[in-house]
Design a protein around this motif. Sequence first.
Motif, PDB file in Angstrom:
ATOM      1  N   THR A 180      17.105  11.457 -17.247  1.00  0.00           N
ATOM      2  CA  THR A 180      16.232  12.198 -18.146  1.00  0.00           C
ATOM      3  C   THR A 180      14.762  11.941 -17.819  1.00  0.00           C
ATOM      4  N   GLY A 181      13.922  12.852 -18.239  1.00  0.00           N
ATOM      5  CA  GLY A 181      12.510  12.860 -17.871  1.00  0.00           C
ATOM      6  C   GLY A 181      11.704  11.641 -18.250  1.00  0.00           C
ATOM      7  N   TRP A 182      12.080  10.920 -19.291  1.00  0.00           N
ATOM      8  CA  TRP A 182      11.259   9.779 -19.701  1.00  0.00           C
ATOM      9  C   TRP A 182      11.411   8.589 -18.764  1.00  0.00           C
ATOM     10  N   ILE A 183      12.341   8.664 -17.811  1.00  0.00           N
ATOM     11  CA  ILE A 183      12.557   7.574 -16.879  1.00  0.00           C
ATOM     12  C   ILE A 183      11.549   7.616 -15.730  1.00  0.00           C
ATOM     13  N   VAL A 184      11.112   8.802 -15.357  1.00  0.00           N
ATOM     14  CA  VAL A 184      10.210   8.959 -14.205  1.00  0.00           C
ATOM     15  C   VAL A 184       8.935   8.121 -14.355  1.00  0.00           C
ATOM     16  N   PRO A 185       8.281   8.119 -15.515  1.00  0.00           N
ATOM     17  CA  PRO A 185       7.079   7.278 -15.624  1.00  0.00           C
ATOM     18  C   PRO A 185       7.351   5.795 -15.385  1.00  0.00           C
ATOM     19  N   ALA A 186       8.504   5.299 -15.824  1.00  0.00           N
ATOM     20  CA  ALA A 186       8.836   3.886 -15.602  1.00  0.00           C
ATOM     21  C   ALA A 186       8.975   3.604 -14.113  1.00  0.00           C
ATOM     22  N   GLY A 187       9.641   4.492 -13.387  1.00  0.00           N
ATOM     23  CA  GLY A 187       9.808   4.307 -11.944  1.00  0.00           C
ATOM     24  C   GLY A 187       8.495   4.417 -11.199  1.00  0.00           C
ATOM     25  N   ALA A 188       7.703   5.434 -11.532  1.00  0.00           N
ATOM     26  CA  ALA A 188       6.414   5.613 -10.859  1.00  0.00           C
ATOM     27  C   ALA A 188       5.499   4.428 -11.135  1.00  0.00           C
ATOM     28  N   ALA A 189       5.456   3.969 -12.385  1.00  0.00           N
ATOM     29  CA  ALA A 189       4.616   2.815 -12.739  1.00  0.00           C
ATOM     30  C   ALA A 189       5.066   1.565 -11.993  1.00  0.00           C
ATOM     31  N   ALA A 190       6.377   1.414 -11.809  1.00  0.00           N
ATOM     32  CA  ALA A 190       6.886   0.241 -11.091  1.00  0.00           C
ATOM     33  C   ALA A 190       6.399   0.247  -9.643  1.00  0.00           C
ATOM     34  N   ALA A 213       0.809  -1.224   0.000  1.00  0.00           N
ATOM     35  CA  ALA A 213       0.000   0.000   0.000  1.00  0.00           C
ATOM     36  C   ALA A 213       0.845   1.280   0.000  1.00  0.00           C
ATOM     37  N   PRO A 214       1.887   1.392   0.825  1.00  0.00           N
ATOM     38  CA  PRO A 214       2.701   2.615   0.764  1.00  0.00           C
ATOM     39  C   PRO A 214       3.437   2.788  -0.574  1.00  0.00           C
ATOM     40  N   LEU A 215       3.748   1.680  -1.255  1.00  0.00           N
ATOM     41  CA  LEU A 215       4.414   1.790  -2.554  1.00  0.00           C
ATOM     42  C   LEU A 215       3.502   2.450  -3.582  1.00  0.00           C
ATOM     43  N   ILE A 216       2.211   2.170  -3.486  1.00  0.00           N
ATOM     44  CA  ILE A 216       1.250   2.804  -4.392  1.00  0.00           C
ATOM     45  C   ILE A 216       1.278   4.313  -4.187  1.00  0.00           C
ATOM     46  N   VAL A 217       1.211   4.737  -2.943  1.00  0.00           N
ATOM     47  CA  VAL A 217       1.224   6.169  -2.620  1.00  0.00           C
ATOM     48  C   VAL A 217       2.527   6.808  -3.103  1.00  0.00           C
ATOM     49  N   TYR A 218       3.656   6.142  -2.838  1.00  0.00           N
ATOM     50  CA  TYR A 218       4.954   6.671  -3.254  1.00  0.00           C
ATOM     51  C   TYR A 218       5.008   6.829  -4.773  1.00  0.00           C
ATOM     52  N   GLY A 219       4.541   5.832  -5.499  1.00  0.00           N
ATOM     53  CA  GLY A 219       4.548   5.898  -6.964  1.00  0.00           C
ATOM     54  C   GLY A 219       3.685   7.035  -7.489  1.00  0.00           C
ATOM     55  N   LEU A 220       2.505   7.189  -6.904  1.00  0.00           N
ATOM     56  CA  LEU A 220       1.615   8.275  -7.340  1.00  0.00           C
ATOM     57  C   LEU A 220       2.216   9.643  -7.026  1.00  0.00           C
ATOM     58  N   LEU A 221       2.790   9.795  -5.829  1.00  0.00           N
ATOM     59  CA  LEU A 221       3.419  11.068  -5.475  1.00  0.00           C
ATOM     60  C   LEU A 221       4.621  11.357  -6.378  1.00  0.00           C
ATOM     61  N   THR A 222       5.381  10.333  -6.708  1.00  0.00           N
ATOM     62  CA  THR A 222       6.514  10.511  -7.625  1.00  0.00           C
ATOM     63  C   THR A 222       6.023  11.018  -8.970  1.00  0.00           C
ATOM     64  N   ALA A 223       4.977  10.407  -9.484  1.00  0.00           N
ATOM     65  CA  ALA A 223       4.436  10.813 -10.782  1.00  0.00           C
ATOM     66  C   ALA A 223       3.917  12.248 -10.748  1.00  0.00           C
ATOM     67  N   LEU A 224       3.296  12.622  -9.631  1.00  0.00           N
ATOM     68  CA  LEU A 224       2.725  13.965  -9.532  1.00  0.00           C
ATOM     69  C   LEU A 224       3.770  15.052  -9.269  1.00  0.00           C
ATOM     70  N   LEU A 225       4.784  14.744  -8.457  1.00  0.00           N
ATOM     71  CA  LEU A 225       5.724  15.780  -8.018  1.00  0.00           C
ATOM     72  C   LEU A 225       7.007  15.867  -8.840  1.00  0.00           C
ATOM     73  N   ALA A 226       7.427  14.797  -9.475  1.00  0.00           N
ATOM     74  CA  ALA A 226       8.695  14.794 -10.220  1.00  0.00           C
ATOM     75  C   ALA A 226       8.773  15.898 -11.278  1.00  0.00           C
ATOM     76  N   PRO A 227       7.708  16.182 -12.003  1.00  0.00           N
ATOM     77  CA  PRO A 227       7.816  17.247 -13.005  1.00  0.00           C
ATOM     78  C   PRO A 227       8.126  18.631 -12.405  1.00  0.00           C
ATOM     79  N   PHE A 228       7.894  18.794 -11.119  1.00  0.00           N
ATOM     80  CA  PHE A 228       8.108  20.092 -10.478  1.00  0.00           C
ATOM     81  C   PHE A 228       9.424  20.159  -9.709  1.00  0.00           C
ATOM     82  N   ASP A 229      10.262  19.132  -9.821  1.00  0.00           N
ATOM     83  CA  ASP A 229      11.524  19.083  -9.094  1.00  0.00           C
ATOM     84  C   ASP A 229      12.574  19.871  -9.879  1.00  0.00           C
ATOM     85  N   HIS A 230      12.825  21.086  -9.452  1.00  0.00           N
ATOM     86  CA  HIS A 230      13.777  21.947 -10.153  1.00  0.00           C
ATOM     87  C   HIS A 230      14.998  22.268  -9.303  1.00  0.00           C
ATOM     88  N   ARG A 231      15.299  21.380  -8.351  1.00  0.00           N
ATOM     89  CA  ARG A 231      16.496  21.598  -7.527  1.00  0.00           C
ATOM     90  C   ARG A 231      17.742  21.489  -8.386  1.00  0.00           C
TER      91      ARG A 231
END
Length: 168
Positions: free
Chosen positions: A126-136, A101-119
């Motif tokens: 590269t950006g196309w990797i984030v969907p693979a990680g979030a989906a996993a 259950a926490p992995l689902i939340v982590y994946g969804l938060l990664t998908a939602l927040l990663a595009p805004f990570d400008h640190r």
Amino acid sequence: MTPQTVRRAVPLAAALALPYIALKSYWAAGGRAGLADGYQLADDFTRNGAPTPLVWLEHHGIDFTAVLALTGVAIALTVALHPPVSRLPRRLLLVPAWAGAPLIVYGLLTALLAPFDHRPGAGPITGWIVPAGAAAFVGIGTALTLGAWPHRASRPTATARRSPGTPG
């Protein structure tokens, strides 16, 4: 959710992790696609204080996150698809659900927040990797949770608790 639905859904959810597992294994074996020039995963592990054995594995072509993802997929499929597992104590079978259950939340938060990570330095991958990680994460979490669902603990009813011959 019926056991038959679970047996169909768990492999589909688990399949979401396969691109991530393949990609991380490819990187551990020395592949560079999707990584910024000069970026080394093992060096990043060292910089972030990863334990020496994990850095050693990465230097030798084994990514521990790919191994963990593969382990999660194997546990989900085993719990969902193999009837002998149902002989194990129910609480033990719920551990995958609690882990999933926490992995689902982590994946969804990664998908939602990663595009805004400008640190600064936040972009070695590269950006196309984030969907693979979030989906996993979502896939493994869903597979673990659904796989354990039919085994969830149920409380005995009042009738089931009475001993035979006791008046109702």
